[in-house]
Design a protein around this motif. Structure first.
Motif, PDB file in Angstrom:
ATOM      1  N   LYS A 137       8.807  15.119  16.383  1.00  0.00           N
ATOM      2  CA  LYS A 137      10.236  15.049  16.701  1.00  0.00           C
ATOM      3  C   LYS A 137      11.033  14.728  15.453  1.00  0.00           C
ATOM      4  N   GLU A 179      16.056  17.708  16.860  1.00  0.00           N
ATOM      5  CA  GLU A 179      17.112  17.002  17.594  1.00  0.00           C
ATOM      6  C   GLU A 179      18.438  17.117  16.859  1.00  0.00           C
ATOM      7  N   ASP A 214      19.320  15.235  23.223  1.00  0.00           N
ATOM      8  CA  ASP A 214      19.539  13.799  23.435  1.00  0.00           C
ATOM      9  C   ASP A 214      20.876  13.684  24.146  1.00  0.00           C
ATOM     10  N   HIS A 217      24.217  12.569  22.379  1.00  0.00           N
ATOM     11  CA  HIS A 217      24.557  13.155  21.079  1.00  0.00           C
ATOM     12  C   HIS A 217      25.625  14.238  21.114  1.00  0.00           C
ATOM     13  N   ASP A 241      15.837  13.598  25.156  1.00  0.00           N
ATOM     14  CA  ASP A 241      15.931  12.163  24.891  1.00  0.00           C
ATOM     15  C   ASP A 241      16.945  11.662  25.901  1.00  0.00           C
ATOM     16  N   ASP A 286      15.061   7.738  25.292  1.00  0.00           N
ATOM     17  CA  ASP A 286      15.376   7.236  23.946  1.00  0.00           C
ATOM     18  C   ASP A 286      16.517   6.247  24.118  1.00  0.00           C
TER      19      ASP A 286
END
Ligand code: LRH
Ligand code: MN
Length: 388
Positions: A137, A179, A214, A217, A241, A286
């Protein structure tokens, strides 16, 4: 898919990967609040993760972050995980905490710094070989703070070169999970700011490069489930995430801030076959538990993802498609809202009980006395954290 036993099968098979750093201390630039009993090394982090799996039956994998989880012997750490009924999941590289990376890591104008960063990424693949992990990752804090600070196109070239070198090193069953993040720690440009940039780099790299979404984000108001549907259709969604936020990358418990968004995301996952193991979507958390007890927070987060998934599985897809094809906007929306407004907690309690688990994972964890035990035992040493 409203066949109840098929829904239960899918829920029984769901696996959520928990983050080693979610068990350590974390905070904001203002303060990192220590907590009693926090793990002091990756072995203790795994022991805490095993508590989440014991209580939920759905969290057998743990993501590691290097160097936060650096050990002498990764095979021994992997064996320790197996001994706890766990498996080491994604290996997260970290090229965002070294002084050399102030102006970037793989995109840094200085070739010496770029070399150093790529060598760390390659070291993480070595670690994957030792732990049996398949997922590398990659999140890059790389970016700029002021217009003119650096050449955006040149940085994209450096990023592409670095990714290509790492891609070359991957084993047959290994892949990159790239990511993206809109901002922070850079505030003018991030070199992988959005799904489109990540997707384009992954297309250029090849089939072993996929995108991680994610949920913290994106710009406020971003329709994340659209991104999920698109990437699934393209076979480029490597994983999630999961966390939640009210404003920025708050890294709060998944589903806590916006359970309806998490449901809409899982609806697109279910509808586009993303739950099927062969689709290869990694469902990872996460999060940072800055003020709340960490293990119960992870258990709650696993339950929130399970609840969103159960509701998504209860969507009457036949009725939905019929309404959509008929252009019956309200009927289509109603089908989805019926599923979302369904209380799925009894269904999940049933699935847990049938699996020999306590229907209430949080009560199960509390009954272990693990929190008091570790608070008493884990004295001395240095509590694990981000080391920032
Ligand atoms: C960056 C991020 C990334 C991890 C870090 C812990 O914000 O989401 O996934 O490396 O958090
Ligand atoms: Mn993340």
């Amino acid at each position: 898919m409203t066949d109840r036993s098929a829904v239960k099968d899918a829920l029984r098979a769901q696996r959520i990967e928990t983050p080693s750093w979610g068990y350590g201390n974390s905070g904001t630039r203002f303060k990192v609040f220590a907590q009693p009993g926090v793990p002091r090394d990756p072995f203790e982090k795994l022991a805490d993760a095993a508590q989440v799996h014991a209580a939920t039956g759905a969290a057998p994998k743990v993501s590691l972050h290097i160097p936060w989880d650096k050990v002498e012997d990764y095979a021994a750490l992997s064996a320790h995980a197996r001994g706890l009924g766990l498996e080491i999941g994604a290996i997260n590289a970290n090229v965002f905490q070294d002084d050399d990376y102030k102006l970037g890591s793989v995109t840094n104008p200085d070739p010496r710094v770029r070399r150093k960063a790529v060598d760390h990424l390659l070291e993480c693949v070595d670690i994957m070989d030792a732990t049996g992990s398949t997922d590398l990752k990659l999140w890059f804090s790389d970016g700029t703070n002021y217009p003119g600070q650096d050449d955006t196109s040149a940085r994209q070239g450096r990023l592409a070169d670095a990714l290509a070198e790492v891609y070359e090193r991957l084993g047959d069953d290994q892949r990159i999970l790239l990511e993206y993040k809109l901002f922070e720690p850079a505030f003018y440009t991030m070199d992988v700011p959005d799904w489109g940039t990540a997707y384009a780099h992954c297309l250029r790299l090849g089939p072993k490069a996929t995108v991680v979404v994610d949920t913290g984000h994106h710009a406020p108001g971003t329709n994340i489930e659209f991104i999920v549907a698109f990437l699934l259709r393209e076979g480029k969604l490597g994983g999630f995430d999961f966390n939640s936020r009210f404003y920025a990358d708050d890294d709060l418990m998944a589903g806590a801030a916006d359970p309806f968004q998490l449901f809409r995301i899982m609806h697109e996952v279910v509808k586009n076959g993303g739950l099927a193991p062969e689709t290869g979507v990694a469902f990872m958390l996460d999060q940072c538990h800055n003020i709340e007890a960490k293990i119960p927070a992870v258990i709650r987060s696993v339950m929130n993802v399970q609840e969103a998934t159960a509701k998504a599985l209860l969507v009457d897809t036949g009725a939905l498609t019929a309404a959509q094809d008929a252009g019956d906007v309200l009927a289509a929306n109603e089908v989805l809202m019926d599923a979302y407004n369904t209380d799925v907690r009894p269904l999940l309690a049933e699935v847990r009980a049938e699996a020999g688990l306590d229907p209430n994972p949080l009560a199960a964890y509390r009954a272990t006395g693990w929190a008091d035990k570790t608070a008493a035992e884990r004295v001395g040493g240095h509590q694990a954290g981000w080391g920032a």
